[in-house]
Motif scaffolding. Sequence first.
Motif, short mmCIF file in Angstrom:
data_model
loop_
_atom_site.label_atom_id
_atom_site.label_comp_id
_atom_site.label_asym_id
_atom_site.label_seq_id
_atom_site.Cartn_x
_atom_site.Cartn_y
_atom_site.Cartn_z
N TRP A 67 -27.52 -3.47 -25.16
CA TRP A 67 -28.92 -3.00 -25.13
C TRP A 67 -28.97 -1.56 -24.63
O TRP A 67 -29.64 -0.70 -25.19
CB TRP A 67 -29.77 -3.89 -24.20
N ASN B 271 -32.71 -0.88 -19.97
CA ASN B 271 -32.94 -1.88 -21.02
C ASN B 271 -34.45 -2.07 -21.17
O ASN B 271 -35.23 -1.73 -20.28
CB ASN B 271 -32.27 -3.22 -20.68
N GLY B 272 -34.83 -2.64 -22.32
CA GLY B 272 -36.23 -2.92 -22.58
C GLY B 272 -36.61 -4.29 -22.05
O GLY B 272 -35.85 -5.25 -22.16
N THR C 159 -46.38 -14.29 -25.28
CA THR C 159 -46.39 -13.60 -26.58
C THR C 159 -45.13 -13.91 -27.39
O THR C 159 -45.09 -13.64 -28.59
CB THR C 159 -46.49 -12.06 -26.41
N GLY C 160 -44.11 -14.45 -26.74
CA GLY C 160 -42.87 -14.78 -27.45
C GLY C 160 -42.13 -13.53 -27.84
O GLY C 160 -42.19 -12.51 -27.15
N THR D 227 -35.11 -10.63 -19.37
CA THR D 227 -34.76 -9.23 -19.08
C THR D 227 -33.26 -9.13 -18.80
O THR D 227 -32.81 -9.19 -17.65
CB THR D 227 -35.59 -8.70 -17.90
N TRP E 263 -32.95 -17.30 -15.16
CA TRP E 263 -32.07 -17.47 -16.33
C TRP E 263 -31.22 -18.74 -16.18
O TRP E 263 -30.29 -18.78 -15.37
CB TRP E 263 -31.19 -16.25 -16.48
N SER F 158 -30.40 -12.63 -17.71
CA SER F 158 -31.69 -12.35 -18.41
C SER F 158 -32.87 -13.01 -17.68
O SER F 158 -33.56 -13.88 -18.23
CB SER F 158 -31.60 -12.84 -19.86
N ALA G 135 -27.05 -18.11 -29.47
CA ALA G 135 -28.10 -17.23 -28.94
C ALA G 135 -28.50 -16.17 -29.96
O ALA G 135 -29.63 -15.69 -29.96
CB ALA G 135 -27.63 -16.57 -27.64
N HIS H 288 -31.75 -16.19 -31.77
CA HIS H 288 -32.98 -15.90 -31.04
C HIS H 288 -33.05 -14.47 -30.53
O HIS H 288 -33.83 -14.16 -29.64
CB HIS H 288 -33.14 -16.92 -29.89
#
Length: 380
Positions: free
Chosen positions: A88, A121-122, A129-130, A158, A197, A207, A359, A362
């Motif tokens: 990322w 990272n974003g 909102t998915g 995250t 996570w 995450s 993973a 997704h």
Amino acid sequence: MNFQEAGSLEERLEIMGSLAGRFAERAANLDEEGSFPFANIDDLRNSGYTSLTVPKRYGGEEISLYEMVRLQEKLAAGDGSTALSIGWHMGIMKNLGEKKLWDEEIYRKVCKEALAGALLNGAASEAGTGSPTRGGRPQTTAEKDGQYWVLNGRKTFTTMSPVLDYFIVSASVQDSDKTGNFLIHRSAEGLSIEETWDSVAMRGTGSHDLVLKNVRISEECFVEEFVPGKKGANGWLLHIPACYLGIAWAAQTYAVQFANEYSPNSIQGTIIDIPAVRQRIGEMELELMKARHFLYSVAKQWDSSSEEDRAQMSPELGAVKLAVTNGAIRVVDLAMRIVGARSLSQKNPLQRYYRDVRAGLHNPPMDDMTIELLARSVIR
Ligand SMILES: Cc1cc2nc3c(=O)[nH]c(=O)nc-3n(C[C@H](O)[C@H](O)[C@H](O)COP(=O)(O)OP(=O)(O)OC[C@H]3O[C@@H](n4cnc5c(N)ncnc54)[C@H](O)[C@@H]3O)c2cc1C
């Protein structure tokens, strides 16, 4: 030799190969404990890897997308979680440098920090909102207060949250229809990480949830405005298929080695000579070959295209992600069929690859969206 001193892709792949070997030895423990690979990330930082995608104009190496996916693939063969995590950061730095989406002064400052090891990272996904790629407006809000923005909300997934220096947080601007990204430093008051996570896949990506409670940041930290679900073509996201390809490669390597060595007393020699096993080995190789050719050629196409032509590449980029990720799932499945029930043992790396590779389904873009995009591109 570090990544900066290396003069060619081959040399960089060699350095990555030795790091990946070290990470492979740590992978089972990290997975079992569900802990974050701090040591791996430090090794990547210390080797100069994390600044390779910083543009030359700010002192980086500005490696091509092709080079990035090759290195990410090799890294993932050692540890998928580490590869997805750092991927990322690598991709976002590259994207920002190419598209010049932010005020240059802010980006220059972030690049300077990235050269010294800072990571970003974003944080875009939210429970309500998915996947951000589907166009939902963030429930995280940004409210103007004089020369500041005040952010409130919670982000899910995250990745790399235990070590990030910067979070790029998407938020809806209060009392307006604007949506954008806000650059928030880890030290901001009101920012915290909740360790949520608990995934069975990619357990080492950290995450977790990012929680923002009245986080006050200066005006210029509103770095980018965008329309939800319409971010255009994103070559940098090819770090995702590269990661799952690397995991599949590790599965193939393990299964072939196993077949070379396993000698049950029902046969002379090892199972490598059994036609059904050879069939599966051939099928695995075909999948990997298809995946590599597709991934590498689209990455090279991105590298050699103009900005205008890149903007038209969403169908190819989505198709690569879909084909490579699903191909990788198939490779891991074939590897497990070769190895048999042992592949399900907690001690066997294949069971980790099996969970990790899932993973990919997704991560963006999702398969159904890609298929729709491809249909639209033909029907038009
Ligand atoms: C290992 C890992 C790392 C990640 N890292 C990050 C990260 O660093 N930063 C980040 O922001 N995100 C990250 N993500 C989150 C990721 O990008 C997705 O947002 C997240 O996986 C949720 O996607 P989803 O499709 O399950 O969710 P949802 O969008 O909630 O969808 C769930 C299901 O509902 C259906 N669905 C929902 N909406 C629609 C629709 N509009 N049209 C059709 N069907 C729909 C689909 O069947 C879908 O499978 C990560 C995810 C994983 C697995």
